[in-house]
Design an enzyme around this catalytic site. Sequence first.
Site, PDB file in Angstrom:
ATOM      1  N   ALA A 131      38.595  42.891  40.805  1.00 22.88           N
ATOM      2  CA  ALA A 131      39.027  44.132  40.159  1.00 22.88           C
ATOM      3  C   ALA A 131      39.905  44.995  41.059  1.00 22.88           C
ATOM      4  O   ALA A 131      40.283  46.099  40.668  1.00 22.88           O
ATOM      5  CB  ALA A 131      37.801  44.936  39.735  1.00 22.88           C
ATOM      6  N   ASN A 197      29.949  43.807  43.890  1.00 18.31           N
ATOM      7  CA  ASN A 197      30.340  42.507  44.415  1.00 18.31           C
ATOM      8  C   ASN A 197      31.729  42.567  45.042  1.00 18.31           C
ATOM      9  O   ASN A 197      32.003  41.971  46.082  1.00 18.31           O
ATOM     10  CB  ASN A 197      30.315  41.486  43.273  1.00 18.31           C
ATOM     11  CG  ASN A 197      30.903  40.151  43.644  1.00 18.31           C
ATOM     12  OD1 ASN A 197      30.296  39.369  44.358  1.00 18.31           O
ATOM     13  ND2 ASN A 197      32.106  39.869  43.160  1.00 18.31           N
ATOM     14  N   HIS A 227      38.479  52.203  41.569  1.00 15.41           N
ATOM     15  CA  HIS A 227      38.325  51.773  42.962  1.00 15.41           C
ATOM     16  C   HIS A 227      39.345  52.505  43.822  1.00 15.41           C
ATOM     17  O   HIS A 227      40.532  52.534  43.490  1.00 15.41           O
ATOM     18  CB  HIS A 227      38.530  50.262  43.094  1.00 15.41           C
ATOM     19  CG  HIS A 227      37.522  49.448  42.348  1.00 15.41           C
ATOM     20  ND1 HIS A 227      36.356  48.993  42.916  1.00 15.41           N
ATOM     21  CD2 HIS A 227      37.508  49.025  41.063  1.00 15.41           C
ATOM     22  CE1 HIS A 227      35.665  48.324  42.013  1.00 15.41           C
ATOM     23  NE2 HIS A 227      36.341  48.330  40.879  1.00 15.41           N
TER      24      HIS A 227
END
Length: 274
Positions: A131, A197, A227
């Site tokens: 991601a 993760n 993020h």
Amino acid sequence: MRALSRVRTPLRLCLVGWGAINRRVAELLKERHGDDVVFAAVALADIADAIGVPDNVPVITDPSVLWELELDLVVEAAGRGAVAQWGEHALRHAGGLVVASASAFCDDDLFERLQRAAREYGSQLIVPPGALAGIDAIAAAAALPLEAVTHRIIKPPRAWAGTAAEQILTLDAVVSPTTFFSGSAREAASRFPQNANVSAVAALSGIGLDRTEVELVADPSAETNRHELAVNGEFGRLNIVIENRPLVSNPKSSEMAALSLVRLIENRFVPLVR
């Protein structure tokens, strides 16, 4: 093992896991490339998990049969246990093993064992960006000393449901952005493997699992999985923000996690690598 020394089609894949991410990967690859990609097998721990696997795709539960499939690539998106179960066999019998569950590499013994197998069998252990954005830049920057890498993960409270976050705060009662974890990428990925993760991906690209700092945030105003990466080193300074739509079938993951796998797989056989 079929070596990938030249571009070739069809590319023969084995997908380890048939959860939301690999189902999306299979859908997009079929839509974009048709017969240029062959799904040689779906590998599962339990045949009962094979719901929805296309009738023409074999389902396997025994890693020892991988040698029969003439594989180019094995793509794992099934959780840490699957990496240990299928990893060494995949590296022995395919040109590469893509590990989406990078939190598995918090186990130093497993990580070293898989790297040793890749060297022995002339294969590759491949960690996709998942991601995140800018992982290629972080990996390039790490050729010179890095001083610090910080990864902040901000998701809606519902995305943290069913994780260790519920032991720290009452998710339904969160009314403002709340940081409920600060620590190393090793600890974050180990304690929150479903959501954090990807912190292991940033760590493996840069200064490692123990030096990479991670913050986890539940934000009731968040509509995306966000993020924020900050990197300092001899190369200079890098700041990256990416806001991902949650995967429709699994809000703990992002659509980008599947898209990054599609791109990685495509780059094994398309004429132009991007």
